[in-house]
Write a protein that holds these residues in place. Structure first.
Motif, PDB file in Angstrom:
ATOM      1  N   TYR A   1       0.846  -1.202   0.000  1.00 43.76           N
ATOM      2  CA  TYR A   1       0.000   0.000   0.000  1.00 43.76           C
ATOM      3  C   TYR A   1       0.884   1.256   0.000  1.00 43.76           C
ATOM      4  O   TYR A   1       0.605   2.217  -0.707  1.00 43.76           O
ATOM      5  CB  TYR A   1      -0.910   0.047   1.246  1.00 43.76           C
TER       6      TYR A   1
ATOM      7  N   ARG B   1       0.885   4.042  -2.717  1.00 40.37           N
ATOM      8  CA  ARG B   1       0.445   5.379  -2.280  1.00 40.37           C
ATOM      9  C   ARG B   1       1.478   6.441  -2.608  1.00 40.37           C
ATOM     10  O   ARG B   1       1.146   7.551  -3.001  1.00 40.37           O
ATOM     11  CB  ARG B   1       0.195   5.374  -0.769  1.00 40.37           C
TER      12      ARG B   1
ATOM     13  N   TYR C   1      -4.807   5.028   2.334  1.00 40.98           N
ATOM     14  CA  TYR C   1      -4.508   3.592   2.226  1.00 40.98           C
ATOM     15  C   TYR C   1      -5.763   2.806   1.882  1.00 40.98           C
ATOM     16  O   TYR C   1      -5.713   1.817   1.163  1.00 40.98           O
ATOM     17  CB  TYR C   1      -3.866   3.082   3.526  1.00 40.98           C
TER      18      TYR C   1
ATOM     19  N   VAL D   1      -6.158   3.047  -1.821  1.00 45.58           N
ATOM     20  CA  VAL D   1      -5.246   2.127  -2.517  1.00 45.58           C
ATOM     21  C   VAL D   1      -5.812   0.710  -2.488  1.00 45.58           C
ATOM     22  O   VAL D   1      -5.909   0.028  -3.516  1.00 45.58           O
ATOM     23  CB  VAL D   1      -3.841   2.149  -1.866  1.00 45.58           C
ATOM     24  N   ALA D   2      -6.220   0.264  -1.304  1.00 43.47           N
ATOM     25  CA  ALA D   2      -6.721  -1.113  -1.159  1.00 43.47           C
ATOM     26  C   ALA D   2      -7.981  -1.323  -1.995  1.00 43.47           C
ATOM     27  O   ALA D   2      -8.161  -2.369  -2.620  1.00 43.47           O
ATOM     28  CB  ALA D   2      -6.992  -1.404   0.313  1.00 43.47           C
TER      29      ALA D   2
ATOM     30  N   VAL E   1      -4.921  -2.094   6.102  1.00 47.84           N
ATOM     31  CA  VAL E   1      -5.472  -0.752   5.842  1.00 47.84           C
ATOM     32  C   VAL E   1      -5.561   0.008   7.170  1.00 47.84           C
ATOM     33  O   VAL E   1      -5.131   1.160   7.278  1.00 47.84           O
ATOM     34  CB  VAL E   1      -6.877  -0.839   5.193  1.00 47.84           C
TER      35      VAL E   1
END
Ligand SMILES: CC(C)(COP(=O)(O)OP(=O)(O)OC[C@H]1O[C@@H](n2cnc3c(N)ncnc32)[C@H](O)[C@@H]1OP(=O)(O)O)[C@@H](O)C(=O)NCCC(=O)NCCS
Length: 255
Positions: free
Chosen positions: A115, A119, A173, A176-177, A197
């Motif tokens: 992540y 990121r 985050y 991103v996930a 996360v």
């Protein structure tokens, strides 16, 4: 030798110990007892300050979610076997914890690192995820051997979304996930991806994410070791007694 050279050999900002005094990060233990929760205490020791109630609640949710995944998990099975061998409970728990590594129990730390790499990429989010996927066949924190959809995913992500909405965490985050999950199609986030996360949103580095997972899973390992010890079984191996592992060496032969 100068006394300060000796007392300065070990240095800690965690706890002040004097005769009759214990203070964690400066707070007297007698003020902490009854006033702060266990997750708040974990945060205080690891980060130096007390978390807000909302931050602590999110940390606690992640700790609760990963507490146990049944006796088929190698770490739990090993702890249960150890408990039947006449070891103390501490040895049985250590046996289980010692099995948690990069392959078993390591996906959370790896997901946090992933992540962070995505990121901090200069590419737009979707491109950064595509780029990462082009270099990695399996993405840590996604997919599961036998849960088509990990039952822990939805409640954890729901809490993260609520925490983003009330400003407790930033949500980078989570974004991103969610983009990874969108691109992977039918492969949903698992417990490691979801807790990663949370730990990343709360500002923990990946290695501490592993440490927090180990703290959480230690509760399950302890409970399983205790349950097995209570059963009174002695020397329980990996297979029921009449069964033996398959032998693949040479046939019996004369010396
Ligand atoms: C857990 C895991 C081993 C399950 O694997 P599995 O049951 O063998 O799943 P499959 O390999 O049958 O996956 C089916 C498809 O989903 C894809 N897939 C599954 N997990 C994936 C992942 N993490 N990243 C990318 N693709 C994945 C597979 O490539 C496969 O695609 P294909 O049919 O085009 O080949 C696998 O998902 C994985 O390695 N995940 C990452 C590690 C992890 O998070 N472990 C902790 C689990 S709690």
């Amino acid at each position: 030798m100068d006394e300060r050279a000796v007392t300065g050999w070990w240095r800690t900002s965690l706890v002040r110990i004097e005769p009759g005094e214990i203070a964690l990060r400066g707070y007297p233990i007698e003020q902490l007892i009854g006033a702060v929760t266990f997750p708040q205490t974990i945060w205080l020791l690891l980060k130096g300050e007390l978390p807000s109630r909302e931050q602590a609640a999110l940390l606690e949710a992640a700790l609760v979610a990963a507490v146990d995944h049944g006796p088929q998990a190698p770490s739990i099975a090993a702890a249960r076997m150890a408990a039947t061998c006449g070891l103390g409970l501490n040895n049985a728990v250590a046996t289980g914890v010692n099995l948690l590594g990069d392959v078993h129990g390591g996906a959370g730390q790896q997901a946090m690192a992933m992540y962070e790499e995505i990121r901090s990429s200069e590419l737009p989010l979707a491109d950064a995820v595509r780029d990462y996927r082009s270099r990695h066949r399996y993405l840590p924190g996604f997919g599961h051997r036998f849960h088509p959809r990990d039952p822990r995913r939805d409640p954890l992500l729901g809490l993260v979304r609520a925490a983003v909405a009330d400003g407790t965490v930033g949500g980078e985050y989570l974004a991103v996930a969610e983009e990874i999950e969108r691109q992977l199609g039918p492969v949903p986030m698992n417990i490691d991806g979801a807790t990663a996360v949370i730990y990343a949103e709360l500002g923990f580095p990946p290695e501490l994410g592993r440490g927090l997972f180990v703290l959480s899973r230690s509760v399950g390992i302890l409970a399983h070791a205790w349950e097995e010890k209570q059963s009174g079984t002695r020397i329980k191996g990996p297979l029921p007694r009449p069964l033996l592992p398959t032998y693949t060496g040479p046939a019996l032969r004369d010396l």
